[in-house]
Design a protein around this motif. Sequence first.
Motif, PDB file in Angstrom:
ATOM      1  N   GLU A  41       0.833  -1.209   0.000  1.00 18.98           N
ATOM      2  CA  GLU A  41       0.000   0.000   0.000  1.00 18.98           C
ATOM      3  C   GLU A  41       0.867   1.258   0.000  1.00 18.98           C
ATOM      4  O   GLU A  41       1.787   1.375   0.829  1.00 18.98           O
ATOM      5  N   GLU A  42       0.580   2.195  -0.901  1.00 17.71           N
ATOM      6  CA  GLU A  42       1.386   3.413  -0.998  1.00 17.71           C
ATOM      7  C   GLU A  42       0.771   4.484  -0.099  1.00 17.71           C
ATOM      8  O   GLU A  42       0.015   5.314  -0.555  1.00 17.71           O
ATOM      9  N   THR A  43       1.121   4.412   1.180  1.00 15.20           N
ATOM     10  CA  THR A  43       0.503   5.331   2.157  1.00 15.20           C
ATOM     11  C   THR A  43       1.381   6.558   2.420  1.00 15.20           C
ATOM     12  O   THR A  43       1.068   7.383   3.265  1.00 15.20           O
ATOM     13  N   LEU A  53       8.741   2.555   1.124  1.00 14.60           N
ATOM     14  CA  LEU A  53       7.740   1.550   1.550  1.00 14.60           C
ATOM     15  C   LEU A  53       7.802   0.325   0.633  1.00 14.60           C
ATOM     16  O   LEU A  53       7.884  -0.819   1.110  1.00 14.60           O
ATOM     17  N   LYS A  54       7.825   0.581  -0.680  1.00 12.23           N
ATOM     18  CA  LYS A  54       7.785  -0.537  -1.634  1.00 12.23           C
ATOM     19  C   LYS A  54       9.093  -1.325  -1.586  1.00 12.23           C
ATOM     20  O   LYS A  54       9.107  -2.546  -1.541  1.00 12.23           O
ATOM     21  N   ALA A  55      10.234  -0.617  -1.547  1.00 12.88           N
ATOM     22  CA  ALA A  55      11.540  -1.319  -1.585  1.00 12.88           C
ATOM     23  C   ALA A  55      11.742  -2.166  -0.333  1.00 12.88           C
ATOM     24  O   ALA A  55      12.132  -3.344  -0.415  1.00 12.88           O
ATOM     25  N   ASP A  69      10.480   2.154  -7.411  1.00 13.28           N
ATOM     26  CA  ASP A  69      10.358   3.443  -8.094  1.00 13.28           C
ATOM     27  C   ASP A  69       8.986   3.993  -7.765  1.00 13.28           C
ATOM     28  O   ASP A  69       7.978   3.305  -7.953  1.00 13.28           O
ATOM     29  N   ASP A  70       8.942   5.199  -7.202  1.00 14.67           N
ATOM     30  CA  ASP A  70       7.632   5.857  -7.134  1.00 14.67           C
ATOM     31  C   ASP A  70       7.786   7.137  -7.946  1.00 14.67           C
ATOM     32  O   ASP A  70       8.761   7.885  -7.742  1.00 14.67           O
ATOM     33  N   SER A  71       6.926   7.298  -8.886  1.00 15.67           N
ATOM     34  CA  SER A  71       7.142   8.387  -9.846  1.00 15.67           C
ATOM     35  C   SER A  71       5.806   8.968 -10.283  1.00 15.67           C
ATOM     36  O   SER A  71       4.748   8.420  -9.981  1.00 15.67           O
ATOM     37  N   GLU A  93      -8.572   2.012 -11.502  1.00 15.22           N
ATOM     38  CA  GLU A  93      -8.202   1.028 -12.535  1.00 15.22           C
ATOM     39  C   GLU A  93      -6.885   1.399 -13.212  1.00 15.22           C
ATOM     40  O   GLU A  93      -6.364   0.680 -14.041  1.00 15.22           O
ATOM     41  N   LYS A  94      -6.318   2.577 -12.849  1.00 12.72           N
ATOM     42  CA  LYS A  94      -4.984   2.964 -13.378  1.00 12.72           C
ATOM     43  C   LYS A  94      -4.955   2.946 -14.908  1.00 12.72           C
ATOM     44  O   LYS A  94      -4.031   2.423 -15.522  1.00 12.72           O
ATOM     45  N   ASN A  95      -5.997   3.540 -15.541  1.00 13.67           N
ATOM     46  CA  ASN A  95      -6.079   3.542 -16.998  1.00 13.67           C
ATOM     47  C   ASN A  95      -5.331   4.752 -17.566  1.00 13.67           C
ATOM     48  O   ASN A  95      -5.723   5.910 -17.314  1.00 13.67           O
TER      49      ASN A  95
HETATM   50 MG   LIG Z   1       2.027   2.538  -7.561  1.00 17.39          MG
END
Ligand SMILES: [Mg+2]
Length: 195
Positions: A41-43, A53-55, A69-71, A93-95
């Motif tokens: 989760e990108e909080t 958080l992701k790494a 990578d958060d961009s 939906e990240k379209n």
């Molecule tokens: Mg993301």
Amino acid sequence: MTDIIIATKNSGKAKEFQHILKPLGYNVHCLLDFPDGEDVEETGQTFIENAILKAEAIAKQYGKLTIADDSGLVIDYLNGAPGIFSARYAGLEKNDLANINKVLNELANVPKDERAARFICALAIAGPARETITVEGTCEGYIADEMIGTSGFGYDPIFVVKDLDVTMAQLSPEQKNKISHRANAMKKLESILNS
Ligand SMILES: [Mg+2]
Ligand SMILES: O=c1[nH]c(=O)c2ncn([C@@H]3O[C@H](COP(=O)(O)OP(=O)(O)OP(=O)(O)O)[C@@H](O)[C@H]3O)c2[nH]1
């Protein structure tokens, strides 16, 4: 070859990291190779916080050297939006096309000199028994009036690279990987890794 995981499910990013890291002797994996892994989760409130958080979550889960990578796209006229919400600007939906159309609608009739924007890429590298390192790269430009070009991903077709006057989507992968926010962040990371 050193194994490295890119903590992304974004195939556009994964391809670019493959292009950049493979010649440096890395065996590159990404989260698309581990479909049953849970989403992180990108909080975070910033690109850097989300990248950490992701790494750290993926490095812990798989016990491997991991880059996250958060961009995103930051548009001055929209007070920095879409920013950290770039992936889901038009919905969960990240379209990409819906995201592009939302930006073009919000910038309708805005003159060229008020369409300044930049891509920002925050990278975090984490791994067993190592301090997490973060770097950030940017690429300056402005938002086109319409989509131009078919290469790349995300907002590339409407992001005109400053001084080149072509959109990111008109560049070949090799050209983009020399000048993009991701390439600029990776150059900083490489110099730290090689120091
Ligand atoms: Mg993301
Ligand atoms: O046109 C673009 N060219 C780029 O080079 C680029 N880099 C990032 N982005 C946008 O910013 C979001 C990242 O959001 P994001 O960092 O949360 O990634 P994501 O959610 O897509 O995947 P993940 O890495 O989190 O798994 C992406 O979806 C895109 O909309 C780009 N758009």
